[in-house]
Design a protein around this motif. Sequence first.
Motif, PDB file in Angstrom:
ATOM      1  N   PRO A 215      76.588  59.018   9.165  1.00 24.73           N
ATOM      2  CA  PRO A 215      75.850  60.252   8.886  1.00 24.73           C
ATOM      3  C   PRO A 215      74.767  60.001   7.828  1.00 24.73           C
ATOM      4  O   PRO A 215      74.771  58.971   7.167  1.00 24.73           O
ATOM      5  CB  PRO A 215      76.916  61.206   8.347  1.00 24.73           C
ATOM      6  CG  PRO A 215      78.225  60.620   8.741  1.00 24.73           C
ATOM      7  CD  PRO A 215      78.007  59.136   8.780  1.00 24.73           C
ATOM      8  N   SER A 216      73.904  60.964   7.674  1.00 25.76           N
ATOM      9  CA  SER A 216      72.832  60.826   6.697  1.00 25.76           C
ATOM     10  C   SER A 216      73.397  60.758   5.282  1.00 25.76           C
ATOM     11  O   SER A 216      74.496  61.250   5.002  1.00 25.76           O
ATOM     12  CB  SER A 216      71.867  62.003   6.797  1.00 25.76           C
ATOM     13  OG  SER A 216      72.486  63.193   6.325  1.00 25.76           O
ATOM     14  N   GLY A 217      72.619  60.165   4.391  1.00 26.59           N
ATOM     15  CA  GLY A 217      73.033  60.122   2.999  1.00 26.59           C
ATOM     16  C   GLY A 217      73.220  61.515   2.418  1.00 26.59           C
ATOM     17  O   GLY A 217      74.109  61.754   1.594  1.00 26.59           O
ATOM     18  N   THR A 218      72.394  62.458   2.869  1.00 23.09           N
ATOM     19  CA  THR A 218      72.517  63.833   2.384  1.00 23.09           C
ATOM     20  C   THR A 218      73.820  64.460   2.848  1.00 23.09           C
ATOM     21  O   THR A 218      74.512  65.140   2.081  1.00 23.09           O
ATOM     22  CB  THR A 218      71.324  64.672   2.871  1.00 23.09           C
ATOM     23  OG1 THR A 218      70.119  64.085   2.388  1.00 23.09           O
ATOM     24  CG2 THR A 218      71.425  66.108   2.381  1.00 23.09           C
ATOM     25  N   ALA A 219      74.180  64.234   4.121  1.00 22.88           N
ATOM     26  CA  ALA A 219      75.441  64.774   4.634  1.00 22.88           C
ATOM     27  C   ALA A 219      76.631  64.198   3.877  1.00 22.88           C
ATOM     28  O   ALA A 219      77.579  64.921   3.537  1.00 22.88           O
ATOM     29  CB  ALA A 219      75.566  64.478   6.127  1.00 22.88           C
ATOM     30  N   ILE A 220      76.580  62.902   3.606  1.00 26.24           N
ATOM     31  CA  ILE A 220      77.672  62.270   2.849  1.00 26.24           C
ATOM     32  C   ILE A 220      77.741  62.860   1.443  1.00 26.24           C
ATOM     33  O   ILE A 220      78.831  63.145   0.930  1.00 26.24           O
ATOM     34  CB  ILE A 220      77.481  60.747   2.807  1.00 26.24           C
ATOM     35  CG1 ILE A 220      77.653  60.163   4.213  1.00 26.24           C
ATOM     36  CG2 ILE A 220      78.477  60.102   1.838  1.00 26.24           C
ATOM     37  CD1 ILE A 220      77.275  58.704   4.327  1.00 26.24           C
ATOM     38  N   LYS A 221      76.585  63.053   0.811  1.00 27.22           N
ATOM     39  CA  LYS A 221      76.561  63.657  -0.526  1.00 27.22           C
ATOM     40  C   LYS A 221      77.147  65.059  -0.499  1.00 27.22           C
ATOM     41  O   LYS A 221      77.898  65.462  -1.407  1.00 27.22           O
ATOM     42  CB  LYS A 221      75.137  63.681  -1.057  1.00 27.22           C
ATOM     43  CG  LYS A 221      75.011  64.243  -2.477  1.00 27.22           C
ATOM     44  CD  LYS A 221      75.743  63.362  -3.485  1.00 27.22           C
ATOM     45  CE  LYS A 221      75.533  63.853  -4.905  1.00 27.22           C
ATOM     46  NZ  LYS A 221      76.233  62.997  -5.896  1.00 27.22           N
TER      47      LYS A 221
END
Length: 268
Positions: free
Chosen positions: A164-170
Amino acid sequence: MTPMKLAVAGASGRMGRMLIETILNAGDVTLAGALDVPGSPALGTDPAAFLGKSSGVAIESDLARGLAGVDLLIDFTRPEGTLRHAEYCAAHGIKMVIGTTGFDEAGKAAIADAAKRTAIMFAPNMSVGVNVTLKLLEMAAKSFSEGYDIEIIEAHHRHKVDAPSGTAIKMGEVIAGALGRKLDDVAVWAREGVTGARDPSSIGFATIRGGDIIGDHTVLFAGMGERIEISHKSSSRVSYAHGSVRAARFLADKATGLFDMQDVLGLK
């Protein structure tokens, strides 16, 4: 005050060009360097040429030439390139704003080590809106800690290489932290086949890749009788560029340390 001298990595890419345009229009910062990979057809050209302007610098692959006299490097490239840049910047007292995603734990540790020698702002998303959304998610997770299933859905363009995107992980990390959990212990990255009933403590992820979607993120809190959705949708990379320049200004008086956009926006 002397304008802060900024450089951009990946200068001929889509994000690189957006950063260059934002810096040139900012007024209180100046474009003093530009980097691209060896073999790029853009090497030796003016990074502002696509705007019909002249910046007075040339795109370089050699770090010593491309970062000569620079105060700070903004980097939205690939993990391997960013880590090489971080080591060079730490050794030469150049600050960094890092928006690159897809790092493993060793890569994140290397950035933290570099931040002991220079100031680094490292975040998976530079958008002010996304970072305010992260704060909202923290608040929501504490209120929906029982009886609500949590799912994170993200969509990006066909060229994005990590998922997943880094934003989703964050987002998942923020929610898990608010619930007193570790994301690695509760994340469900994919579902297929007979998966059985949903674990109520889990945080699910769904990834969409297609077309030219800049970046859409939705967190779903699904309870009995109601559903709450908190979403952020990007229609342009310009929000990432504006956030990056804002982060550069934040680092102006910092000598060392590792920061994120929550620090920049005063949300901690």
